[in-house]
Enzyme design. Structure first.
Site, short mmCIF file in Angstrom:
data_model
loop_
_atom_site.label_atom_id
_atom_site.label_comp_id
_atom_site.label_asym_id
_atom_site.label_seq_id
_atom_site.Cartn_x
_atom_site.Cartn_y
_atom_site.Cartn_z
N TYR A 14 0.83 -1.09 0.09
CA TYR A 14 0.09 0.05 0.08
C TYR A 14 0.89 1.30 0.26
O TYR A 14 2.12 1.35 0.26
CB TYR A 14 -0.85 -0.06 1.26
N SER A 251 8.88 1.16 8.87
CA SER A 251 8.34 -0.16 8.57
C SER A 251 6.92 -0.47 9.38
O SER A 251 6.89 0.26 10.00
CB SER A 251 9.29 -1.11 8.39
N LYS A 252 6.47 -1.44 9.06
CA LYS A 252 5.39 -1.90 9.47
C LYS A 252 5.51 -2.30 11.05
O LYS A 252 4.27 -1.90 11.86
CB LYS A 252 4.71 -3.23 8.85
N ARG A 253 6.62 -2.55 11.43
CA ARG A 253 6.68 -2.77 13.12
C ARG A 253 6.74 -1.28 13.79
O ARG A 253 6.63 -1.22 14.97
CB ARG A 253 7.78 -3.69 13.36
#
Length: 482
Positions: A14, A251-253
């Site tokens: 995304y 990032s996602k974390r």
RNA sequence: GGCCCCGUCGUCUAGCGGCCUAGGACGCUGGCCUCUCAAGCCAGUAGCGCCGGUUCGAAUCCGGUCGGGGCUACCA
């Protein structure tokens, strides 16, 4: 020369805030130079690319109002703008590169390649493959003729070096011993990023490539390809990366970094744009809130910071609040409406919308995220409130019964149900009961709103109306008695 | 490991050899305001990574060092 820049995301994820910032800087540069901002899709990785991500990226850009002049969905002289639809072109360029001696069919054994790189690393050399594992030409020809699949690798001239001037970083120089003979065409006939991206930049007449610093060390490869194609390469500008609070690449974390997530949480696109613009660029003075026009007027790649920037949610949130407070009350209501509808489970009636408009200015200045506002106005739209138990036990003691009784009688007798009348009635009550405003009003607040935190009390009661106010006061009074 | 990039308050930054006793913003702390919570206003907190050099003078220039980051794929 007319500026032509592009944002070229891979739909393998995304749109996240880092990508949005890259898009924004490209957009700002184009707009400030009267150039063209182009959007293309670098979707050569068919394994990981999905339509869902592609759609999310377009949605995000539109939401941020980063409009593009050419490219996906708007078309243009170089259509199509999806790499997956230009595969033949890349193959053609790869073959031309081979024919001209700039590239070669590679049959190096993958395992041997791994060993070669590992050994190079152990010996302290650059693990950059130099073509030394290729079989002799006759063998290559024979195996190719027999139908064996091969990759095409660019023949990086060694000795040699590639030098260029990066607009934000200055003079760069890469020794070719550090640059491997990289794959341009995979054995399945699809191009790698390096080839496809460079061919497009050349074919589309891109003048400036503004992208993340993660691509800085790939730039020699792109320059090599562009020059081999006989083109004048674009000018490069590499933006520093966005980091999480721990200093690692965002990032996602670090939580949800998707632009869509910020949208859902109630961030305003103009606030996100303002924040992102200042994350790595400064207009030079002490301004923090900068309008889009102002940004366009003052944006310059030379003023872009080289430092990596940590994404600071606190500051974004503050800025969002600034933008929310700057809206008109009507606009505020319009913008919180989707959240209110979701919270209520239905569309507010005309009467309720009138209530919302009445209380809006007071809610607005306490809202940092649009999504929060729904919870702040809920008590005005439902028939009965749920008490927040912590609030209840905190204030429903001591003089609370007197305050509630006093409020009930003072407000019942009221002729005009206006903010002013309510205020003077309640203040009169406080005086009669010998209660401070602080102590005396909190039980009323909890009785009516359900919580110790609410919009200003008098305005809230005025918006709520006489009937519901008195109902709630009596209900709380009853509950208090047990 | 190799190559490359970066290094000013906790965070984003201003600063381009004297204007710096290093400015602004967020955050944090305290105060004022106040019906709660916010908002607002005021004040405070905190930084040039380190070591050398150049210079009359360095946050600004140079070298080194340390630290952080990126790349090192038939991912992008």
């Amino acid at each position: 020369m007319t500026v032509r820049v592009r944002f070229a995301p891979s739909p393998t994820g995304y749109l996240h805030v880092g990508g949005a910032r890259t898009a924004l800087y490209n957009w700002l540069f184009a707009r400030s130079k009267g150039g063209t901002f182009l959007l293309r899709s670098d979707d050569t990785d068919t394994e990981r690319s999905t339509p869902r991500y592609a759609a999310d990226i377009l949605d995000g850009l539109r939401w941020l109002e980063l409009d593009w002049d050419e490219g996906i969905e708007v078309g243009g002289p170089h259509a199509p703008y999806r790499q997956s639809q230009r595969l033949e072109r890349y193959r053609q360029v790869a073959f031309e590169l081979v024919a001209a001696g700039w590239a070669y069919w590679s049959l190096a054994d993958p395992d041997a390649l791994d060993r070669w790189r590992k050994e190079a690393r152990e010996q302290g050399r650059a693990p950059a493959y130099d073509g030394s594992l290729e079989p002799p030409p006759e063998e290559v020809e024979r195996r190719l003729a027999a139908g064996e699949r091969a990759t095409v690798r660019f023949r990086v001239p060694r000795p040699g070096r590639t030098e260029f001037t990066d607009v934000v970083r200055g003079d760069m120089s890469f020794e070719h011993t550090q640059v491997e003979d990289f794959v341009v065409l995979r054995s399945n006939g699809t191009p790698t990023y390096h080839l496809a991206s460079t061919v497009d930049d050349v074919d589309f007449g891109i003048t400036h490539v503004i992208r993340g610093e993660d691509l800085l060390s790939s730039t020699p490869k792109h320059l090599l390809i562009a020059r081999a194609m006989g083109a004048r390469p674009p000018i490069y500008a590499h933006l520093s990366l966005l980091m999480g609070p721990d200093g690692k690449k965002l990032s996602k974390r670090h939580g949800d970094t998707a632009v869509a997530a910020f949208r859902a949480a109630g961030y305003l696109p103009e606030a996100l744009v303002n924040y992102l613009a200042l994350l790595g660029w400064s207009p030079g003075d002490e301004e923090t809130i900068v309008s889009r026009d102002e940004m366009i007027r003052r944006f310059d790649l030379a003023d872009v910071s080289k430092n990596p920037a940590i994404f600071d949610l606190d500051k974004l949130q503050w800025m969002n609040g600034v933008y929310i407070r700057a809206m008109s009350a009507d606009e505020f209501v319009d913008r919180i409406l989707p959240w209110v509808v979701e919270d209520l489970g239905r569309e507010p009636t005309g009467d309720e919308q009138r209530i919302l408009r009445e209380i809006a200015p007071h809610v607005q200045e306490r809202t940092k995220l649009l999504a929060e506002a729904a919870g702040q106005v809920r008590f005005l739209l439902v028939e009965e409130v749920d008490y927040d138990e912590r609030s209840w036990s905190k204030v429903m003691k001591g003089d609370a019964p007197e305050a509630l009784d006093g409020a009930i009688s003072a407000l019942s007798a009221l002729e005009d149900w206006t903010v002013e009348a309510i205020e003077s009635a309640l203040r009169g009550m406080l005086e009669r009961q010998g209660l401070s405003a602080r102590k005396g009003l909190q039980p009323i607040r909890v009785a009516v709103s359900g919580s110790t935190v609410s919009p200003p009390l008098f305005e809230s009661l005025a918006a709520l109306g006489r009937r519901r106010t008195l109902d709630r006061l009596r209900r709380a009074r009853d509950r208090l008695t047990g």
